[in-house]
Design a protein around this motif. Structure first.
Motif, PDB file in Angstrom:
ATOM      1  N   SER A  61       0.547   3.893  -3.024  1.00 34.73           N
ATOM      2  CA  SER A  61       0.049   5.227  -2.669  1.00 34.73           C
ATOM      3  C   SER A  61       1.116   6.291  -2.936  1.00 34.73           C
ATOM      4  O   SER A  61       0.809   7.373  -3.455  1.00 34.73           O
ATOM      5  N   ILE A 102       0.829  -1.207   0.000  1.00 29.51           N
ATOM      6  CA  ILE A 102       0.000   0.000   0.000  1.00 29.51           C
ATOM      7  C   ILE A 102       0.861   1.255   0.000  1.00 29.51           C
ATOM      8  O   ILE A 102       0.565   2.231  -0.701  1.00 29.51           O
ATOM      9  N   LEU A 148      -6.579   4.903  -0.921  1.00 30.14           N
ATOM     10  CA  LEU A 148      -5.769   3.699  -0.739  1.00 30.14           C
ATOM     11  C   LEU A 148      -5.185   3.649   0.674  1.00 30.14           C
ATOM     12  O   LEU A 148      -5.131   2.578   1.289  1.00 30.14           O
TER      13      LEU A 148
END
Length: 390
Positions: free
Chosen positions: A46, A42, A72
């Motif tokens: 991101s 993530i 996100l």
């Protein structure tokens, strides 16, 4: 006029360089001290969305990509704490919709930079003003940031505060230069909000016993200075805000990074009841102290360069009275940082069972590296000028 033309500083290059350094450090940090489910994936995606967005020429595409990065990051925050996830989702979605709606109404997405006629102009300013206040967790829209700082992993907070928020701040800086009428119509309101964030954030930080909550309110306090530089509108004020934003991003990594090491060692959230943490974690203590001094703007750290320009911009815009208010907020900031440093990090060791400290030599090295980066930036700010294309 663009941000680069106004200041001679390419924010995109400097921010990208700082973001890559922070992201790499956060990724390694998470390998040694877990930071949440799927943190590695993530954080990479991101950050990729954020950096791609910063470089996009279209304002609409930048808003979409930064909003996608925020959504996100909600996926990272939510499993750690649902309340924080809900607050963050609401803030990200609401702020993005308000800003996008305001810019669409102004005609900026179609290339129009002139002020709309009549009531439309006031509606645009209102939407953009509230949208960015929500996105950047300015008072009184700060609950989501406090919740993330208190309840989620430290590197999750760093991704939000140092990367996403500073990217959003860069977008606001670009608007200040490209469409100045959005600020000039409500300059008094912007100044009032900045003073509220500086003094209110500092007082709320001073009232905290939980160090995580203190760091959240210190972020709000510092945002007041940064946006005040944008409100000033001069090349020096905007430049000071941009340099201050880079320092803010680096210092927040130091503060949260040091805090995470200490909490992992002690096994509980750090509060003002803890004492003598520097005896167990000397490198983390040094990092926290350096990050605190950088946030306040003490030379020779990079934060001094930005803070000095912000003071000059504030005096140019609001005279001595505004400089006095800024100095008062800085004094309060010194108080809440010194309070934590003196009691928690350097205080007499709390009596109790003594266990061997958990040391992370590699992470300590990274923290020391960040300190040197702040010092080098303070002694030789041209390093960031070169990164920024000056």
């Amino acid at each position: 006029m663009t941000l680069l033309e106004s200041t001679g500083f390419d924010w995109r290059i400097a921010f990208s360089a700082v973001s890559v350094v922070i992201l790499a450090a956060a990724e390694y940090y998470a390998k040694l001290i877990p930071q949440g489910k799927r943190f590695g994936v993530i954080s990479l995606i991101s950050a990729g969305l954020i950096l791609t967005g910063v470089w996009m020429p279209s304002e609409l595409v930048r808003i979409i990509l930064l909003s996608a990065a925020g959504l996100l990051l909600v996926c990272l925050i939510w499993p750690q704490n649902q309340l924080a996830g809900r607050w963050f989702l609401a803030a990200s979605a609401t702020g993005s919709l308000l800003v996008a709606g305001g810019l669409a109404l102004s005609g900026m997405f179609s290339g129009a930079l002139i002020e709309p006629a009549g009531i439309i102009s006031k509606v645009v300013v209102c939407l953009v003003f509230i949208g960015y206040a929500v996105k950047l967790a300015l008072l009184p829209f700060s609950l989501w940031l406090v919740s993330i700082s208190e309840n989620c992993s430290v590197m999750s907070a760093v991704l939000v505060v140092s990367l996403l928020d500073m990217a959003e701040f860069g977008e606001l800086a670009a608007l200040r230069v490209e469409v100045p009428w959005m600020f000039e119509q409500t300059l008094g309101v912007w100044i009032g909000l900045d003073v509220l964030c500086m003094l209110g954030g500092a007082l709320l930080a001073l009232a905290q016993t939980n160090v995580r909550r203190m760091l959240a309110y210190s972020t709000i306090d510092d945002m007041g200075y940064l946006i005040l530089g944008l409100a000033a509108g001069s090349a020096g004020g905007v430049m000071g805000a941009l340099v201050g934003a880079l320092s803010h991003a680096l210092c927040k990594f130091l503060l949260f990074g040091a805090l995470g090491i200490a909490e992992h060692d002690l096994g509980h959230p750090l509060t003002t009841s803890d004492r003598g943490v520097s005896n167990r974690q000397p490198a983390a203590s040094a990092a926290f102290i350096a990050g605190s001094l950088g946030m306040v703007g003490v030379p020779p750290l990079l934060g001094f360069i930005g803070r000095w320009r912000l003071y000059l911009g504030g005096m140019e815009m609001g005279g001595v009275w505004l400089a006095v208010l800024m100095a008062s907020a800085t004094t309060l900031a010194l108080l809440y940082y010194v309070r934590i440093i003196h009691k928690v990090w350097l205080g007499q060791i709390t009596e109790g069972p003594v266990t061997a400290p958990k040391r992370f030599r590699a992470l300590e090295g990274i923290l020391i590296g960040f300190i040197f980066l702040l010092v080098i930036g303070g002694f030789s700010p041209t390093i960031f000028a070169v990164l920024g294309g000056r």
